[in-house]
Design an enzyme around this catalytic site. Sequence first.
Site, mmCIF file in Angstrom:
data_model
loop_
_atom_site.group_PDB
_atom_site.id
_atom_site.type_symbol
_atom_site.label_atom_id
_atom_site.label_comp_id
_atom_site.label_asym_id
_atom_site.label_seq_id
_atom_site.Cartn_x
_atom_site.Cartn_y
_atom_site.Cartn_z
ATOM 1 N N ASN A 89 -8.227 -45.913 69.444
ATOM 2 C CA ASN A 89 -7.006 -45.394 69.604
ATOM 3 C C ASN A 89 -6.432 -46.023 70.868
ATOM 4 O OD1 ASN A 89 -4.749 -43.228 69.913
ATOM 5 N ND2 ASN A 89 -5.815 -42.788 71.531
ATOM 6 N N SER A 141 0.644 -49.342 64.807
ATOM 7 C CA SER A 141 2.079 -49.163 65.019
ATOM 8 C C SER A 141 2.713 -49.599 64.080
ATOM 9 C CB SER A 141 2.516 -49.495 66.346
ATOM 10 O OG SER A 141 3.932 -49.556 66.802
ATOM 11 N N TYR A 154 3.183 -56.240 72.247
ATOM 12 C CA TYR A 154 2.671 -55.108 71.669
ATOM 13 C C TYR A 154 2.572 -55.186 70.184
ATOM 14 C CZ TYR A 154 1.891 -49.829 70.613
ATOM 15 O OH TYR A 154 1.417 -48.772 70.432
ATOM 16 N N ALA A 157 -0.295 -57.357 69.473
ATOM 17 C CA ALA A 157 -1.600 -56.981 69.524
ATOM 18 C C ALA A 157 -1.927 -55.993 68.269
ATOM 19 C CB ALA A 157 -1.727 -55.988 70.810
ATOM 20 N N LYS A 158 -0.948 -55.323 68.009
ATOM 21 C CA LYS A 158 -1.264 -54.280 66.705
ATOM 22 C C LYS A 158 -1.095 -54.980 65.533
ATOM 23 C CE LYS A 158 -1.258 -50.456 69.068
ATOM 24 N NZ LYS A 158 -2.579 -49.742 69.329
ATOM 25 N N ILE A 187 6.579 -41.202 67.660
ATOM 26 C CA ILE A 187 5.715 -39.834 67.885
ATOM 27 C C ILE A 187 5.825 -39.159 69.330
ATOM 28 C CG2 ILE A 187 3.293 -38.839 67.703
ATOM 29 C CD1 ILE A 187 4.387 -40.067 65.285
#
Length: 243
Positions: A89, A141, A154, A157-158, A187
Site C-alpha cells: 500500500n 490508482s 505517480y 509508478a502505478k 478517496i
Amino acid sequence: MKCAIVTGGSRGIGKAICLKIAEEHQYHLLINYHSNEKAALETLQEVRALGGTGEILKFDVANADEVQKVLTDWTEKNKEAIVEVVVNNAGITSDGLFMWMTQKDWSSVINTSLNGFYNVTQFFINQLLRNRYGRIVNIVSVSGLKGTPGQTNYSAAKAGIIGATKALAQEIAKRNVTVNAVAPGFIETEMTDDLDKKELVKLIPANRFGKAEEVADLVSFLVSKKSSYITGEVININGGIYS
C-alpha cells in the site's frame, strides 16, 4: 502464527486495511510505517481494540537494504511465523507538470511505489510459494490506468505495478498464490485533503468521494479464501469515474 503485512499501514487507506483485516481475519498484523511512529502506534492500539494482534515495523519500502535488514531480523525472531498476506500500500505523490519535474520528484515516487512493491514482495515470495498459499494485493490508482495530468511520475509508478501484478499472477497461480491490484479513485484521506472537492465531485458519477473503509472492504475480500479464483485482476473502486 499466520501473519499479514501492510506497508504504509499507519494512516489513510493502509490504516483502514489493517483495521478491516483485524476485524474479519485471524492474522497477526505487521504494520509497516516510515516516519510517523505515533500514527503507527495508534493504528496498533485500534487493531488490539478490535481483538486483533499486531506489531509495528519501521522501514522505508524504497530502501532495499533497510527492508531486507528489518524483515530478516523479524523473521529470525519469529521462526514459527508464516506470512500469508502481503498488501503493498505504501506510496507517495510529488505532483507537478512533467516539463518542470525534477529527477528527485520522479525517482522518489517510482522508488516508493514500484521498487517498494519489489523489495517487500520479493522478500516473502519464496515462503508464499513453499507454503502453497498466499494473497498479494497491490494498491494502485485510477491514475495508473488512465493517466492523470500533473501526475506523470505517480501514473507511471502505478501503471508499472499493474503490469507486474498481471505478470506475477500468471507465474505463481499454480501455487495457490493470487496477485491482484485495487485501483481507488478519489478517496477521503490526508492525501486528498488539499484537493478542490467541490469541483472534483462533479466528475464522479457517484457524486461523492469514496471512504478508506470501502477500499478496505474490497482488500479484505481479496485476502480471504473466498477470492481464490480471482488473480491478475485490477479492480476499480472509483464511483464510476473511469468505467
